[in-house]
Design an enzyme around this catalytic site. Structure first.
Site, PDB file in Angstrom:
ATOM      1  N   MET A   1       0.943  -1.100  -0.153  1.00 16.67           N
ATOM      2  CA  MET A   1      -0.012  -0.017  -0.041  1.00 16.67           C
ATOM      3  C   MET A   1       0.955   1.248  -0.072  1.00 16.67           C
ATOM      4  O   MET A   1       1.811   1.317   0.751  1.00 16.67           O
ATOM      5  CB  MET A   1      -1.051  -0.173   1.183  1.00 16.67           C
ATOM      6  CG  MET A   1      -0.874   1.120   2.041  1.00 16.67           C
ATOM      7  SD  MET A   1      -1.971   1.096   3.606  1.00 16.67           S
ATOM      8  CE  MET A   1      -1.578  -0.261   4.559  1.00 16.67           C
ATOM      9  N   PRO A   2       0.750   2.275  -0.944  1.00 17.57           N
ATOM     10  CA  PRO A   2       1.525   3.476  -1.006  1.00 17.57           C
ATOM     11  C   PRO A   2       1.040   4.289   0.089  1.00 17.57           C
ATOM     12  O   PRO A   2      -0.081   4.392   0.277  1.00 17.57           O
ATOM     13  CB  PRO A   2       1.338   4.096  -2.162  1.00 17.57           C
ATOM     14  CG  PRO A   2       0.474   2.950  -3.015  1.00 17.57           C
ATOM     15  CD  PRO A   2       0.046   1.967  -2.148  1.00 17.57           C
ATOM     16  N   THR A   3       2.162   4.831   0.736  1.00 14.25           N
ATOM     17  CA  THR A   3       1.704   6.010   1.980  1.00 14.25           C
ATOM     18  C   THR A   3       2.504   6.931   1.652  1.00 14.25           C
ATOM     19  O   THR A   3       3.788   6.988   1.457  1.00 14.25           O
ATOM     20  CB  THR A   3       1.911   5.344   3.091  1.00 14.25           C
ATOM     21  OG1 THR A   3       1.251   4.165   3.425  1.00 14.25           O
ATOM     22  CG2 THR A   3       1.805   6.294   4.268  1.00 14.25           C
ATOM     23  N   ASP A  40      -2.556   5.762   1.030  1.00 14.59           N
ATOM     24  CA  ASP A  40      -2.593   6.589   2.431  1.00 14.59           C
ATOM     25  C   ASP A  40      -1.896   7.730   2.326  1.00 14.59           C
ATOM     26  O   ASP A  40      -0.780   7.752   1.512  1.00 14.59           O
ATOM     27  CB  ASP A  40      -1.915   5.845   3.725  1.00 14.59           C
ATOM     28  CG  ASP A  40      -3.053   4.770   4.075  1.00 14.59           C
ATOM     29  OD1 ASP A  40      -4.262   4.822   3.977  1.00 14.59           O
ATOM     30  OD2 ASP A  40      -2.630   3.566   4.561  1.00 14.59           O
TER      31      ASP A  40
END
Length: 63
Positions: A1-3, A40
């Protein structure tokens, strides 16, 4: 998941931030082929007196 952790000078409206995170989410989904709910974004408002470039506080740039 990219944050994403993004720091910006304080003073942007909630609507500006809303448009900004929508644009980042869209670009991330298109380029990384991920779903929006996996992106996110953490925005941190920073006072100009707490940010310096080249040895000079940004709050001093207005003086």
């Amino acid at each position: 998941m990219p944050t994403f952790h993004i720091e910006l000078f304080e003073g942007r409206t909630v609507e500006q931030k809303r448009q900004f995170v929508e644009a980042i989410t869209k670009a991330t989904c298109e380029s990384l082929n991920v779903e929006p709910n996996s992106v996110d974004i953490i925005l941190t408002d920073v006072k100009r007196e707490n940010w310096a470039t080249g040895g000079r506080l940004w709050s001093d740039a207005d003086a």
